[in-house]
Design an enzyme around this catalytic site. Structure first.
Site, PDB file in Angstrom:
ATOM      1  N   CYS A  78       0.836  -1.200   0.000  1.00  0.00           N
ATOM      2  CA  CYS A  78       0.000   0.000   0.000  1.00  0.00           C
ATOM      3  C   CYS A  78       0.878   1.261   0.000  1.00  0.00           C
ATOM      4  CB  CYS A  78      -0.980  -0.037   1.170  1.00  0.00           C
ATOM      5  SG  CYS A  78      -2.355   1.117   0.978  1.00  0.00           S
ATOM      6  N   HIS A 166      -3.627  -5.297   0.653  1.00  0.00           N
ATOM      7  CA  HIS A 166      -3.071  -5.782   1.926  1.00  0.00           C
ATOM      8  C   HIS A 166      -3.140  -7.313   1.994  1.00  0.00           C
ATOM      9  CE1 HIS A 166      -2.581  -1.924   4.090  1.00  0.00           C
ATOM     10  NE2 HIS A 166      -3.552  -1.517   3.271  1.00  0.00           N
ATOM     11  N   GLU A 168      -1.922  -9.152   4.318  1.00  0.00           N
ATOM     12  CA  GLU A 168      -1.889  -9.616   5.704  1.00  0.00           C
ATOM     13  C   GLU A 168      -3.274  -9.799   6.308  1.00  0.00           C
ATOM     14  OE1 GLU A 168      -1.408  -5.077   5.930  1.00  0.00           O
ATOM     15  OE2 GLU A 168      -0.981  -6.708   4.543  1.00  0.00           O
TER      16      GLU A 168
END
Length: 508
Positions: A78, A166, A168
């Site tokens: 990001c 993202h 994660e």
């Protein structure tokens, strides 16, 4: 030398989550502020640049020099991807519409090592206010979505990668695979970060660090102090002196049960009955912060007295874990006030002791995994979080021995019933709270004017946010009935359906 991934934090709410995902791959990683990180040596196999609430165009926005990373693999996530693009000839512009939520990769470069084994149309999670409008001449487009033309890119000759989404978060369905591709395949990190490897390494380090000295540790009955005690016990045996203080604010029977568990583990532990000292200090106090300070002060006094009774103690052990360490440093730089994490705050200086923190590299889930490998009983490892001030902050208003006894009975009925109905492990934390009000009731043919108890149960991952647990109505009805019938002095039970935020988990 342990190999590692370095995560440079630009202030994202997800940075700790990146680290946890890397650790789940059995690869060691460390989080450091973007402007205060260790020298890049041969132990660093790759660098991950986190997201950020900032825009790259903002005055004073986080920035780094890419030159020192040379040929080390970099993954920008990001903001990290936007920063790389902006610094290497690309262009970052404000998004026409803030891109937040689920998206799907409709184009993926199948030859790109970062996207190996990802399926076409894979769902990802976007959360950004700026968009990468173009990339430099040395970069290649590797992924797009319907609304984000440059969702991912890579350098044509260096192992540098940028992704606008993202990986994660769980909403990115194949995020774990993407991170594995980067950490294991691209960075060549061996997957050796396991509980058993941590135990062996830590025990050896503790033996060298402590060199036969005596160590004192304040046990709380919680996960962190219990696992820290077992590691130290393995390393130095009876040179570890544990102190378990009964502050009179624990759950019903907890002091005796937990003390018995510690002795069964072979720990050199002394139980200290200090109930009356805590009750005396709390007399007349109603403000939550004043109650906390009084409890902390008395704990330090009791702990210090008991520690001084042990000759030649040189070390104070603490159950500090990695989130505590991370939160002690701001992304704005190292010159910040260190957060106080433990009831023993201030003791090392006061007692002239050195500090040893055997768990400072671990997240909470890793602490539990290490505890299991050490043979710590599941009853200790799976315990719900319990506040340091104990029941004092679950008794609204002044704390008295009578109120503690009343709440202990109601709390025991609630917690035991959660276990009976196999709901305990489905709830992150549960509690009973004694309210400073009385209500009218009817028992038999008599009017009653007695106390109100609120039940609280929440689901959470780390306590930062929490949602109230949807316990079955039948279960709640049963608990209400049990408490009112069995605990003299309570005639009304309510259930707290507030989430955090805006409410907190504890009432005080």
């Amino acid at each position: 030398m342990t190999t590692k991934i370095l995560i440079l934090d630009f202030g994202s709410q997800y940075t700790q989550l990146i680290a946890r995902r890397v650790r789940e791959l059995n690869v060691y990683c460390e989080i450091h502020p973007f402007n205060h990180y260790p020298a890049i040596d041969e132990s660093v196999k790759g660098v991950i640049l986190s997201g950020s609430p900032c825009s790259v165009h903002q005055e004073g926005a986080p920035d780094i020099s890419l030159s020192e990373f040379a040929q080390i693999p970099i993954l920008g996530i990001c903001y990290g991807a936007q920063l790389i693009a902006q610094k290497t000839g690309g262009q970052v512009l404000p998004s026409a519409i803030r891109e937040y939520g689920r998206a799907h990769l409709h184009f993926v470069d199948e030859n790109d090592p970062l996207f190996k084994y990802l399926t076409p149309g894979s769902q990802v999670w976007m959360s950004h206010g700026d968009t990468i409008a173009s990339i430099g001449k040395d970069f290649v487009l590797t992924a797009s979505t319907d609304t984000v033309p440059i969702a991912a890119y890579r350098h044509s000759s260096k192992p540098w990668y940028g992704i606008q989404f993202h990986p994660e978060v769980t909403h990115t369905i194949e995020g774990r695979q993407l991170l594995r591709n980067f950490v294991v395949d691209i960075c060549k990190c061996p997957q050796e970060w396991t509980p058993s490897a941590f135990i062996d390494t830590t025990i050896n380090q503790l033996r060298q660090q402590l060199n036969g000295d005596k160590v004192v540790l304040g046990l709380s009955g919680g996960v962190d102090s219990s696992v820290a005690a077992q590691l130290l016990h393995r390393a130095i045996g009876n040179n570890l002196h544990c102190i378990f203080v009964d502050n009179g604010l624990l759950r019903k029977g907890e002091f005796e049960q937990v003390l018995h568990s510690y002795k069964d583990l072979g720990l050199n532990v002394k139980g200290v009955d200090a109930k009356q000292r805590f009750y005396s200090a709390l007399k007349g106090l109603t403000d939550p912060e004043e109650k906390r300070k009084a409890i902390g002060r008395v704990f330090i006094e009791v702990f210090e007295e008991e520690a001084h009774a042990i000759s030649q103690v040189k070390w104070l052990a603490q159950g500090t874990i990695y989130p505590d360490v991370i939160e002690s440093v701001s992304v704005k730089g190292p010159s910040v006030t260190i957060k106080s994490h433990h009831n023993v705050g201030g003791l090392p200086e006061r007692m002239k002791l050195k500090v040893v923190e055997p768990l400072r590299l671990l997240f909470k889930d890793e602490v539990r995994a290490v505890g299991r490998a050490l043979g710590v009983p599941e009853t200790l490892l799976s315990r719900h979080p319990f506040p340091g001030p104990g029941l004092a902050i679950r008794i609204l208003g002044e704390v008295t021995p009578q109120k503690v006894a009343l709440l202990q009975e109601a709390d025991a009925i609630f917690i035991n019933a959660l276990r009976e109905h196999e709901l305990y492990d489905q709830v992150w934390q549960a509690a009973a709270i004694l309210l400073p009000i009385q209500s009218v009731g009817v028992m038999g043919d008599e009017r009653t004017y007695e106390n109100v108890v609120a039940l609280r149960a929440v689901n959470s991952v780390d306590g930062m946010t929490a949602d109230w647990s949807r316990l079955p109505y039948e279960f709640l009805a049963e608990i209400s009935n049990r408490i009112i019938n069995q605990v003299r002095g309570i005639n009304r039970v309510v259930y707290d359906i507030s989430s955090k935020p805006p409410a907190t988990i504890e009432w005080e």
